[in-house]
Design a protein around this motif. Structure first.
Motif, mmCIF file in Angstrom:
data_model
loop_
_atom_site.group_PDB
_atom_site.id
_atom_site.type_symbol
_atom_site.label_atom_id
_atom_site.label_comp_id
_atom_site.label_asym_id
_atom_site.label_seq_id
_atom_site.Cartn_x
_atom_site.Cartn_y
_atom_site.Cartn_z
ATOM 1 N N GLU A 1 5.042 15.334 -10.338
ATOM 2 C CA GLU A 1 4.912 13.874 -10.216
ATOM 3 C C GLU A 1 4.398 13.506 -8.827
ATOM 4 O OE1 GLU A 1 5.074 11.247 -12.256
ATOM 5 O OE2 GLU A 1 5.251 12.744 -13.858
ATOM 6 N N ARG A 2 4.879 14.257 -7.821
ATOM 7 C CA ARG A 2 4.424 13.957 -6.452
ATOM 8 C C ARG A 2 2.946 14.324 -6.281
ATOM 9 N NH1 ARG A 2 9.671 15.921 -5.378
ATOM 10 N NH2 ARG A 2 8.946 17.975 -4.708
ATOM 11 N N ASN B 1 1.000 11.630 -7.853
ATOM 12 C CA ASN B 1 1.040 10.469 -6.976
ATOM 13 C C ASN B 1 0.044 10.590 -5.810
ATOM 14 O OD1 ASN B 1 2.601 8.993 -4.518
ATOM 15 N ND2 ASN B 1 2.821 7.941 -6.492
ATOM 16 N N ARG B 2 -0.134 11.806 -5.297
ATOM 17 C CA ARG B 2 -1.110 11.982 -4.201
ATOM 18 C C ARG B 2 -2.538 11.739 -4.710
ATOM 19 N NH1 ARG B 2 2.243 16.781 -3.266
ATOM 20 N NH2 ARG B 2 3.858 16.077 -1.835
ATOM 21 N N ASP C 1 1.533 16.244 2.064
ATOM 22 C CA ASP C 1 1.499 14.837 2.483
ATOM 23 C C ASP C 1 0.532 14.644 3.648
ATOM 24 O OD1 ASP C 1 3.275 14.039 0.527
ATOM 25 O OD2 ASP C 1 5.038 14.389 1.780
ATOM 26 N N LYS D 1 -7.126 5.726 -5.901
ATOM 27 C CA LYS D 1 -7.006 4.253 -5.898
ATOM 28 C C LYS D 1 -7.627 3.692 -4.625
ATOM 29 C CE LYS D 1 -3.780 0.412 -6.529
ATOM 30 N NZ LYS D 1 -4.487 -0.430 -5.599
ATOM 31 N N GLU E 1 -3.322 9.914 -7.185
ATOM 32 C CA GLU E 1 -3.363 8.492 -7.496
ATOM 33 C C GLU E 1 -3.656 7.671 -6.232
ATOM 34 O OE1 GLU E 1 -2.956 7.002 -10.569
ATOM 35 O OE2 GLU E 1 -3.184 5.091 -9.508
ATOM 36 N N GLN E 2 -2.933 7.997 -5.154
ATOM 37 C CA GLN E 2 -3.121 7.217 -3.912
ATOM 38 C C GLN E 2 -4.549 7.385 -3.379
ATOM 39 O OE1 GLN E 2 -0.200 7.035 -0.735
ATOM 40 N NE2 GLN E 2 1.186 8.231 -1.991
#
Ligand SMILES: Cc1cc2nc3c(=O)[nH]c(=O)nc-3n(C[C@H](O)[C@H](O)[C@H](O)COP(=O)(O)OP(=O)(O)OC[C@H]3O[C@@H](n4cnc5c(N)ncnc54)[C@H](O)[C@@H]3O)c2cc1C
Length: 389
Positions: free
Chosen positions: A157-158, A161-162, A104, A168, A164-165
């Motif tokens: 999935e996490r 998601n990273r 993160d 994006k 993706e963030q």
């Protein structure tokens, strides 16, 4: 125009006399392979034993190959290089992490850097490493086609998601994002994920760039497949083309587990593969943008010749050159002098966390790998020009 890589006055224009002397001393040290081996072992031990050697590392290899321990440290370097036409890519080079909050943190760094990239013309791209956003073994398990447990599925999935963030945000800010490549046995999962991101965010222009390591003999086929998909589904491709940094590890593992090494059979075969990829991309520039990450002079000359043959401007936004901070200034600064798009990866992070990166640089600069003698002879030439000898 063909750059003159022999011009050391331009190459080392930002180096003070003492920095030039330090670089010369450093490259002489790391030219010595046994010394690098012993030095690596001792440093690894000292770090694990929490011995206070960070000051020593900082004053020697760290300050030569890294911009600093945090982004602020790197800003003066970024500004000084920009004055000479060289852009910077801030590379948070903390490696080998296994814990969720560290992934993160790496995402947060990438998101912050994307804001910098938007604001600062001196920074053309952001970058991250696949294993900065997720566990190596998880990528490996997926790459091997193994079934994930429920927990692992949630973990993956996490990771998605990273990606993706980051992608994006790059898209929304209209800036580009490079994604590094690592060991072949985890790379398929990363490639699949990057492809998903390209499909989604490269509709109008190349926002997301994957990395192709041309020491792998299967990468030309991969590039061709990628182009087919992009043409069918109508999106743009961004690729960073490199030779590849994990050759020994790759060959050793292939031998240990008795499978065919993914690495080309010789340096010449890697060079040919690299040239082929560059030529292929240049033939498909309407669909593929290139970032050529290389310290090889011939590779740079070849790319320039192809640009000239196609009457492309040096500043063509779809063609970038890149070198690593602390290496091959003769290429970077002489390309910048002629107006080519060129950038340096500027690694940064806490000293002990960037050690794997520094060790790779030391190993690739031993006399065996060959690059050092070139650096040394250029540094020597410049010392002579400045009458420092
Ligand atoms: C801006 C930038 C970004 C980079 N990003 C990545 C990345 O994401 N992933 C990554 O893996 N690397 C990356 N690298 C490192 C890169 O892959 C090379 O390790 C490094 O640049 C040396 O290759 P070269 O093209 O500069 O030149 P050269 O010095 O001409 O080539 C050395 C390379 O040739 C290959 N080679 C050497 N001997 C043999 C042999 N016997 N058989 C087959 N091949 C051989 C190896 O790849 C070796 O590193 C990056 C480099 C740069 C400059």
């Amino acid at each position: 125009m063909r750059p003159d890589f022999e011009n050391t006055a331009i190459a080392f224009q930002l180096k003070t006399d003492s920095e030039l002397e330090r670089a010369y001393f450093l490259f002489r040290l790391i030219a010595n392979e046994p010394l690098v081996k012993i030095g690596t072992a001792v440093t690894n031990f000292a770090i694990k034993a929490h011995l206070p050697i960070e000051g020593l590392i900082r004053a020697s290899v760290f300050d030569h190959f890294c911009g600093g321990v945090n982004e602020e440290d790197c800003l003066p370097i970024i500004d000084r290089m920009y004055e000479k036409g060289v852009r910077s890519i801030l590379d948070y080079s903390v490696e080998g992490k296994e814990v969720e909050n560290q992934f993160d943190d790496a995402l947060l760094k990438t998101l912050e850097i994307l804001d910098f990239v938007k604001e600062k013309d001196a920074m053309p791209f952001a970058v991250f490493k696949p294993t900065g956003f997720g566990r190596f073994q998880l990528y490996q398990k997926l790459s091997e086609g193994a079934t994930l447990t429920d927990d692992e599925n949630a973990e993956w999935e996490r990771v998605i998601n990273r990606y993706e963030q980051a992608c994006k945000k790059a898209h929304d800010l209209d800036v580009s994002l490079l994604i590094d490549a690592e060991e072949s046995w985890m790379q398929d999962a990363a490639d699949d994920l990057v492809l998903q991101m390209m499909r989604k965010y490269n509709k109008e222009k190349p926002v997301v760039y994957n990395t192709l390591q041309m020491y792998r003999w299967d990468r030309m086929d991969y590039l061709k497949q990628l182009l087919e998909i992009a043409e069918q589904e109508d999106f743009q491709i961004g690729v960073k083309v490199v030779r590849g940094a994990y050759m020994e590890k790759e060959n050793e593992r292939a031998k240990e587990y008795n499978y065919q090494s993914p690495i080309c059979e010789s340096k010449q075969a890697t060079d040919d593969n690299f040239d082929q990829a560059v030529s292929y991309i240049m033939e498909h520039l309407d669909r593929i943008s290139i970032y050529a990450g290389t310290h090889n002079e011939e590779s740079c000359h070849r790319l320039i010749e192809q640009m000239e043959a196609k009457k492309l401007e040096a500043t063509n936004p779809n063609i970038w050159f890149g070198q690593l901070y602390g290496m091959s200034d003769h290429i970077t600064f002489n390309l910048a002098e002629l107006g080519y798009n060129v950038s340096k990866y500027v690694p940064y992070g806490p000293v002990r966390d960037v050690m794997p990166y520094l060790i790779r640089r030391a190993e690739e600069n031993t006399s065996v790998a060959g690059q050092t003698s070139r650096e040394l002879s250029l540094l020597k030439k410049e010392k002579k020009r400045r009458k420092l000898d």
